[in-house]
Motif scaffolding. Sequence first.
Motif, PDB file in Angstrom:
ATOM      1  N   ILE A 122       0.847  -1.183   0.000  1.00 21.30           N
ATOM      2  CA  ILE A 122       0.000   0.000   0.000  1.00 21.30           C
ATOM      3  C   ILE A 122       0.887   1.238   0.000  1.00 21.30           C
ATOM      4  CG2 ILE A 122      -1.732   1.328   1.262  1.00 21.30           C
ATOM      5  CD1 ILE A 122      -2.786  -1.258   0.011  1.00 21.30           C
ATOM      6  N   LEU A 123       0.601   2.157  -0.896  1.00 22.19           N
ATOM      7  CA  LEU A 123       1.296   3.434  -0.938  1.00 22.19           C
ATOM      8  C   LEU A 123       0.383   4.496  -0.347  1.00 22.19           C
ATOM      9  CD1 LEU A 123       3.849   4.965  -1.954  1.00 22.19           C
ATOM     10  CD2 LEU A 123       2.556   5.446  -4.047  1.00 22.19           C
ATOM     11  N   ARG A 124       0.811   5.140   0.724  1.00 18.52           N
ATOM     12  CA  ARG A 124       0.082   6.255   1.326  1.00 18.52           C
ATOM     13  C   ARG A 124       0.598   7.546   0.679  1.00 18.52           C
ATOM     14  NH1 ARG A 124      -3.480   8.292   5.572  1.00 18.52           N
ATOM     15  NH2 ARG A 124      -2.899  10.496   5.761  1.00 18.52           N
ATOM     16  N   ILE A 125      -0.314   8.381   0.209  1.00 18.08           N
ATOM     17  CA  ILE A 125       0.045   9.609  -0.488  1.00 18.08           C
ATOM     18  C   ILE A 125      -0.663  10.780   0.179  1.00 18.08           C
ATOM     19  CG2 ILE A 125       0.107  10.794  -2.725  1.00 18.08           C
ATOM     20  CD1 ILE A 125      -0.549   7.921  -3.935  1.00 18.08           C
ATOM     21  N   ASP A 126       0.088  11.776   0.608  1.00 14.55           N
ATOM     22  CA  ASP A 126      -0.481  13.017   1.118  1.00 14.55           C
ATOM     23  C   ASP A 126      -0.103  14.133   0.158  1.00 14.55           C
ATOM     24  OD1 ASP A 126      -1.617  12.764   4.089  1.00 14.55           O
ATOM     25  OD2 ASP A 126       0.049  11.363   3.860  1.00 14.55           O
ATOM     26  N   ALA A 127      -1.109  14.744  -0.456  1.00 14.14           N
ATOM     27  CA  ALA A 127      -0.879  15.829  -1.421  1.00 14.14           C
ATOM     28  C   ALA A 127      -1.121  17.161  -0.723  1.00 14.14           C
ATOM     29  CB  ALA A 127      -1.822  15.674  -2.614  1.00 14.14           C
ATOM     30  N   TRP A 128      -0.132  18.041  -0.790  1.00 15.20           N
ATOM     31  CA  TRP A 128      -0.206  19.333  -0.120  1.00 15.20           C
ATOM     32  C   TRP A 128      -0.081  20.481  -1.123  1.00 15.20           C
ATOM     33  CZ3 TRP A 128       4.052  16.609   2.832  1.00 15.20           C
ATOM     34  CH2 TRP A 128       3.520  15.836   3.887  1.00 15.20           C
ATOM     35  N   LEU A 174       9.567  12.684  -0.062  1.00 15.26           N
ATOM     36  CA  LEU A 174       8.821  13.887  -0.418  1.00 15.26           C
ATOM     37  C   LEU A 174       9.056  14.169  -1.893  1.00 15.26           C
ATOM     38  CD1 LEU A 174       7.140  16.117   1.095  1.00 15.26           C
ATOM     39  CD2 LEU A 174       9.248  17.474   1.116  1.00 15.26           C
ATOM     40  N   MET A 175       7.962  14.346  -2.653  1.00 18.78           N
ATOM     41  CA  MET A 175       8.043  14.600  -4.093  1.00 18.78           C
ATOM     42  C   MET A 175       7.357  15.927  -4.413  1.00 18.78           C
ATOM     43  SD  MET A 175       9.549  11.751  -5.084  1.00 18.78           S
ATOM     44  CE  MET A 175       9.408  11.794  -6.881  1.00 18.78           C
ATOM     45  N   ARG A 176       7.855  16.624  -5.418  1.00 14.35           N
ATOM     46  CA  ARG A 176       7.236  17.872  -5.865  1.00 14.35           C
ATOM     47  C   ARG A 176       6.891  17.746  -7.345  1.00 14.35           C
ATOM     48  NH1 ARG A 176       6.336  23.117  -4.594  1.00 14.35           N
ATOM     49  NH2 ARG A 176       6.736  24.733  -6.133  1.00 14.35           N
ATOM     50  N   VAL A 177       5.680  18.161  -7.711  1.00 13.98           N
ATOM     51  CA  VAL A 177       5.245  18.091  -9.111  1.00 13.98           C
ATOM     52  C   VAL A 177       5.885  19.248  -9.876  1.00 13.98           C
ATOM     53  CG1 VAL A 177       3.301  18.030 -10.680  1.00 13.98           C
ATOM     54  CG2 VAL A 177       3.061  17.061  -8.388  1.00 13.98           C
ATOM     55  N   ILE A 178       6.692  18.917 -10.886  1.00 12.47           N
ATOM     56  CA  ILE A 178       7.332  19.937 -11.713  1.00 12.47           C
ATOM     57  C   ILE A 178       6.384  20.382 -12.814  1.00 12.47           C
ATOM     58  CG2 ILE A 178       9.300  20.426 -13.218  1.00 12.47           C
ATOM     59  CD1 ILE A 178      10.817  18.230 -11.715  1.00 12.47           C
ATOM     60  N   VAL A 179       5.827  19.407 -13.524  1.00 16.03           N
ATOM     61  CA  VAL A 179       4.863  19.677 -14.586  1.00 16.03           C
ATOM     62  C   VAL A 179       3.725  18.679 -14.432  1.00 16.03           C
ATOM     63  CG1 VAL A 179       4.457  19.822 -17.067  1.00 16.03           C
ATOM     64  CG2 VAL A 179       6.696  20.453 -16.156  1.00 16.03           C
ATOM     65  N   THR A 196       3.033  19.289  -3.576  1.00 13.58           N
ATOM     66  CA  THR A 196       4.065  18.513  -2.905  1.00 13.58           C
ATOM     67  C   THR A 196       3.418  17.263  -2.323  1.00 13.58           C
ATOM     68  OG1 THR A 196       5.354  20.487  -2.378  1.00 13.58           O
ATOM     69  CG2 THR A 196       5.771  18.535  -1.052  1.00 13.58           C
ATOM     70  N   TYR A 197       4.076  16.115  -2.516  1.00 14.12           N
ATOM     71  CA  TYR A 197       3.521  14.836  -2.072  1.00 14.12           C
ATOM     72  C   TYR A 197       4.443  14.188  -1.044  1.00 14.12           C
ATOM     73  CZ  TYR A 197       0.274  14.850  -6.040  1.00 14.12           C
ATOM     74  OH  TYR A 197      -0.711  15.168  -6.927  1.00 14.12           O
ATOM     75  N   GLY A 198       3.881  13.799   0.094  1.00 17.95           N
ATOM     76  CA  GLY A 198       4.579  12.942   1.026  1.00 17.95           C
ATOM     77  C   GLY A 198       4.082  11.517   0.823  1.00 17.95           C
ATOM     78  N   GLU A 199       5.008  10.554   0.829  1.00 17.26           N
ATOM     79  CA  GLU A 199       4.643   9.166   0.569  1.00 17.26           C
ATOM     80  C   GLU A 199       5.320   8.249   1.581  1.00 17.26           C
ATOM     81  OE1 GLU A 199       6.025   8.098  -3.280  1.00 17.26           O
ATOM     82  OE2 GLU A 199       4.781   9.549  -4.354  1.00 17.26           O
ATOM     83  N   PHE A 200       4.678   7.124   1.873  1.00 20.91           N
ATOM     84  CA  PHE A 200       5.354   5.999   2.501  1.00 20.91           C
ATOM     85  C   PHE A 200       4.596   4.724   2.150  1.00 20.91           C
ATOM     86  CE2 PHE A 200       2.355   7.062   5.969  1.00 20.91           C
ATOM     87  CZ  PHE A 200       1.863   5.811   6.310  1.00 20.91           C
TER      88      PHE A 200
END
Length: 213
Positions: free
Chosen positions: A3-9, A40-45, A53-57
């Motif tokens: 399971i991938l937990r995704i928090d979009a900020w 932590l990931m950031r959407v460029i395009v 910005t996305y936090g994942e675990f």
Amino acid sequence: MTILRIDAWQVRPGSQAEVVEFATRMKAQIERCGGKSPRLMRVIVGGPSTGLTYGEFQAATLEEHGRIIGKLTDDDVMQQLSRFYRSDGPVIAHEAAQAEVIAELGKRTASIPGCVEIIQNFKIANDRIGDYLELAGELAAITDGYDARLRVLHGLTGSVTGQIGQVVEFADMAAFGRYAADVWPQPAFQDLVGKVRSVARHLDGSLHAEVAT
């Protein structure tokens, strides 16, 4: 099952550094509570998702995900960082979602720090998912040449519910650039794209880069 937990900020202008600090402090707590591979990931395009910005675990099961979230909610550090979610905090909007990793394709299955991901989201009828996975396997045969990691996600909750996500991870932007320049113009690749779109309705695409924490 993974399971991938995704928090979009949606981050308030000028507050990105505070979000990175939050993620840095939470990374150890997530791991202590049993979460795997927090990042932590950031959407460029990405159309309307650009700048999010996305936090994942990761968690092994939905039940394990629930236990991890329960521990984080009770954690003292989480309580200390509660300002992150207040109306005057660094985040304007927040959405949580879960997705199941339904396929790991290709040679590389581990993530590389500082990675770049290109994500394509599709709507696929349940009886065509098998057809799509065969085509994703053909894509993996191509991306293996660029040391890319290919995962297929099935959205379980949030705005991604019912969607299929195709996530191709490259070591860095240069590796992604080589892939895009070499592969995308090839007739064989365009033919593969056509086959995918014959079994799946393309919803959107985005390019993400990992933020150092």
